[in-house]
Structures are given as C-alpha cells and as structure tokens.
Design a protein around this motif. Structure first.
Motif, PDB file in Angstrom:
ATOM      1  N   SER A   6      53.477  53.070  28.213  1.00 61.30           N
ATOM      2  CA  SER A   6      52.061  52.871  28.531  1.00 61.30           C
ATOM      3  C   SER A   6      51.870  52.740  30.031  1.00 61.30           C
ATOM      4  N   GLU A   7      50.725  53.225  30.489  1.00 58.60           N
ATOM      5  CA  GLU A   7      50.438  53.156  31.914  1.00 58.60           C
ATOM      6  C   GLU A   7      50.178  51.703  32.330  1.00 58.60           C
ATOM      7  N   PRO A   8      50.651  51.334  33.500  1.00 60.83           N
ATOM      8  CA  PRO A   8      50.433  49.958  33.957  1.00 60.83           C
ATOM      9  C   PRO A   8      48.944  49.699  34.175  1.00 60.83           C
ATOM     10  N   PRO A   9      48.488  48.472  33.916  1.00 61.38           N
ATOM     11  CA  PRO A   9      47.069  48.165  34.114  1.00 61.38           C
ATOM     12  C   PRO A   9      46.691  48.237  35.589  1.00 61.38           C
ATOM     13  N   VAL A  10      45.394  48.468  35.812  1.00 58.04           N
ATOM     14  CA  VAL A  10      44.889  48.528  37.178  1.00 58.04           C
ATOM     15  C   VAL A  10      44.880  47.122  37.766  1.00 58.04           C
ATOM     16  N   ARG A  11      45.497  46.971  38.916  1.00 64.20           N
ATOM     17  CA  ARG A  11      45.536  45.665  39.574  1.00 64.20           C
ATOM     18  C   ARG A  11      44.919  45.805  40.967  1.00 64.20           C
ATOM     19  N   TRP A  12      43.955  44.949  41.241  1.00 68.54           N
ATOM     20  CA  TRP A  12      43.304  44.949  42.537  1.00 68.54           C
ATOM     21  C   TRP A  12      43.555  43.624  43.242  1.00 68.54           C
ATOM     22  N   SER A  13      43.514  43.685  44.547  1.00 70.71           N
ATOM     23  CA  SER A  13      43.618  42.463  45.331  1.00 70.71           C
ATOM     24  C   SER A  13      42.292  41.708  45.288  1.00 70.71           C
ATOM     25  N   ALA A  14      42.341  40.438  45.709  1.00 73.44           N
ATOM     26  CA  ALA A  14      41.111  39.642  45.735  1.00 73.44           C
ATOM     27  C   ALA A  14      40.069  40.277  46.656  1.00 73.44           C
ATOM     28  N   LYS A  15      40.510  40.889  47.748  1.00 74.39           N
ATOM     29  CA  LYS A  15      39.584  41.529  48.680  1.00 74.39           C
ATOM     30  C   LYS A  15      38.910  42.734  48.032  1.00 74.39           C
ATOM     31  N   GLN A  16      39.666  43.497  47.250  1.00 76.41           N
ATOM     32  CA  GLN A  16      39.080  44.645  46.567  1.00 76.41           C
ATOM     33  C   GLN A  16      38.048  44.204  45.538  1.00 76.41           C
ATOM     34  N   TRP A  17      38.373  43.147  44.793  1.00 73.69           N
ATOM     35  CA  TRP A  17      37.417  42.628  43.820  1.00 73.69           C
ATOM     36  C   TRP A  17      36.139  42.151  44.516  1.00 73.69           C
ATOM     37  N   ALA A  18      36.292  41.450  45.626  1.00 76.38           N
ATOM     38  CA  ALA A  18      35.137  40.939  46.352  1.00 76.38           C
ATOM     39  C   ALA A  18      34.284  42.076  46.903  1.00 76.38           C
ATOM     40  N   LEU A  19      34.930  43.114  47.428  1.00 73.21           N
ATOM     41  CA  LEU A  19      34.200  44.267  47.943  1.00 73.21           C
ATOM     42  C   LEU A  19      33.419  44.945  46.829  1.00 73.21           C
ATOM     43  N   LEU A  20      34.066  45.142  45.693  1.00 75.73           N
ATOM     44  CA  LEU A  20      33.386  45.781  44.569  1.00 75.73           C
ATOM     45  C   LEU A  20      32.223  44.919  44.081  1.00 75.73           C
ATOM     46  N   ALA A  21      32.391  43.603  44.113  1.00 73.54           N
ATOM     47  CA  ALA A  21      31.315  42.708  43.697  1.00 73.54           C
ATOM     48  C   ALA A  21      30.098  42.857  44.600  1.00 73.54           C
ATOM     49  N   VAL A  22      30.318  42.990  45.903  1.00 68.35           N
ATOM     50  CA  VAL A  22      29.209  43.184  46.844  1.00 68.35           C
ATOM     51  C   VAL A  22      28.461  44.472  46.526  1.00 68.35           C
ATOM     52  N   LEU A  23      29.191  45.545  46.329  1.00 74.18           N
ATOM     53  CA  LEU A  23      28.557  46.834  46.050  1.00 74.18           C
ATOM     54  C   LEU A  23      27.814  46.807  44.713  1.00 74.18           C
ATOM     55  N   CYS A  24      28.415  46.164  43.710  1.00 73.91           N
ATOM     56  CA  CYS A  24      27.783  46.083  42.392  1.00 73.91           C
ATOM     57  C   CYS A  24      26.527  45.221  42.429  1.00 73.91           C
ATOM     58  N   LEU A  25      26.567  44.133  43.193  1.00 79.24           N
ATOM     59  CA  LEU A  25      25.382  43.284  43.308  1.00 79.24           C
ATOM     60  C   LEU A  25      24.219  44.044  43.938  1.00 79.24           C
ATOM     61  N   ALA A  26      24.527  44.828  44.953  1.00 77.96           N
ATOM     62  CA  ALA A  26      23.475  45.618  45.606  1.00 77.96           C
ATOM     63  C   ALA A  26      22.859  46.609  44.627  1.00 77.96           C
ATOM     64  N   LEU A  27      23.703  47.271  43.839  1.00 82.12           N
ATOM     65  CA  LEU A  27      23.187  48.228  42.857  1.00 82.12           C
ATOM     66  C   LEU A  27      22.419  47.511  41.750  1.00 82.12           C
TER      67      LEU A  27
END
Length: 275
Positions: A6-27
């Motif tokens: 099985s393919e390994p799960p996607v793992r993001w750093s805390a900074k990546q999660w925070a960046l995505l949260a900013v972009l998602c909040l704006a949308l």
C-alpha cells in the motif's frame, strides 16, 4: 502470491498544514459571502429604507465583481506574484467587510459588496496557484486541492445557516463576521506564504484585459438584471449583443498580441476539447 504494498499516507509538516489552512479559510470566506448576506436582506431593507430591487444588488454586486474578474485575477498573480496578490486581495476583502458593516448608506453597501467580489476573484485562483506550486505533484497536491475545493463548497452551503445566526444578532454581523477571520488569515499568511517572483514574461495585455473584463462585466450584469427587466426586453438583447462584440474583440486581440492574456492555443489541447 505477492502482496501489493500500500502507498504510504500523505504526511505534511505543521507549516504545510498551516499554509493550507490559510488558503482554505480565504476560500471559505469567498464562498460564504455569496449566500451569507441573503438572510439579512429584509432587515437591511427595513433599517436603511431599501426596496427589493436595491436589496437584490447587495447580492448581485458581489457576483458581478467575482464573475467578471475571476479570469483576470489568475493572470494578475502571474504578472505581479502570487504572494503579493493574495495578501493584498485578502486585506481589501477584510477592509470592505468592515466598511460594509459600519455604513448606513445602501449604495455604499453595494459598492463594498462589489469590491469584496473583486477581491475574491483574485484570492481564489491565486490560492489555487499557491497550492500547485507549493505542494509536490501527486498525492500531496491532489489531497491539498481536494481540501481546498471542499472548503469552498462548504462555504456556499453553510452561508445561509451562519447568515441566520449572525442576523439574529444584527444584520451588520453578516458583514463583520468575515473581518477577524480574514485578518487572522492575512497575518498568518504573511509569515507562511512563500515569496515568489512574477513568472509571466512580456508586456501586459491591456487591451485584452479591457475587452475581456468589460465583456464579462456586461455579461454578468445582463444575466443578473434580466429577470427584472425581462429576457426578451430590448435592453437585455442589446446588452447581449454588446457582450458578443466585446468578447469577439477580445478573441481578435488575443490572436494578434505577442503576450496574450489567454493564449488561445490552450483550447486546442485534447484534454480541454474532449474526445
């Protein structure tokens, strides 16, 4: 038998999660604002003395700015830089939300709604561009884009619920609700959104930008205004003729300039034309 690993799960750093949260909040805010204020229209009309036709433009003003400038927003991010365009647009969105919640003039409210729609037209494609250039191609990017679009869809669907809650306090909170969230996303985004350089070459296509923006503005205006004046009314038909002329001029311009706003060659690709 050999088992398929099985393919390994996607793992993001805390900074990546925070960046995505900013972009998602704006949308999320962009989606919310389409329906958020709808519940408050009767209260706004009663408080400010606006009739039904004027109230409708509080909704239409946002759609007009958003629908007409969405394409231009993505191109501007290429020309000026994604980080700059996203942060400036988010700041404009927050300021317009604050002004809209404080003024007592119906026309000013409609203007702030139009400005918010314009700001959303710039943050939406720019946010998606930041994702595609920040997250590696493959599962990471696919998951990021899926979360991004899910937040946008949830904004459209939850706007009525949140709008009802805010209206129970005051119709002004349907405008002010976005302010602290947008400012929070802006402050965090200043530290997290990676710096970038404009990657578009050549001169800016001013004539193409003008004809495309004017054509889309007239199209959105005609569509949202047609139910009131009539789809077969001379005013509506003349507006559609104007749309055809402006968009036809846009195509003609794009075929001749060296640095087109929208390279027409992209529409000859099989993935876009279909099989």
């Amino acid at each position: 038998m050999t088992s398929v690993a099985s393919e390994p799960p996607v793992r993001w750093s805390a900074k990546q999660w925070a960046l995505l949260a900013v972009l998602c909040l704006a949308l999320l805010l962009d989606g919310l604002d389409v329906t958020l204020v709808g519940v408050a229209l009767p209260e706004i009309g009663a408080d400010l003395g606006m009739d039904t036709a004027q109230l409708q433009w509080i909704v239409n003003g946002y759609l007009l700015g958003y629908g007409a400038l969405l394409l231009l927003g993505g191109r501007t991010a290429d020309l000026l830089g994604r980080r700059k365009v996203f942060l400036v647009s988010l700041a404009v969105f927050a300021i317009a939300s604050l002004i809209g919640g404080l003024v007592d003039d119906g026309l000013l409210i409609i203007i702030t709604r139009f400005i918010k729609g314009v700001a959303a037209a710039f943050t939406v494609p720019t946010g998606l561009s930041i994702i595609t250039t920040t997250f590696p191609e493959g599962k990471q990017r696919n998951k990021a884009v899926a979360l991004y679009t899910a937040f946008g869809a949830s904004g459209f669907s939850s706007g009525l619920v949140i709008g009802g809650l805010m209206t129970s306090l005051s119709w002004r909170w349907t405008f002010l609700f976005s302010v602290p969230i947008a400012l929070g996303a802006l402050i965090v985004g200043i530290f997290l959104i990676p710096r970038d350089r404009p990657n578009a070459r050549g001169r800016y296509d001013f004539l193409g930008a003008f004809t495309m923006t004017a054509g889309l503005l007239l199209l959105v205006y005609t569509v949202v205004n047609a139910p009131e004046v009539g789809w077969g009314a001379p005013r509506t038909l003349l507006s559609f003729v104007g749309v055809v002329v402006l968009l036809g001029a846009f195509v003609a311009v794009e075929r001749t300039v060296n640095s087109p706003l929208v390279p027409l060659s992209v529409f000859r690709r099989g993935a876009l034309r279909g099989r």
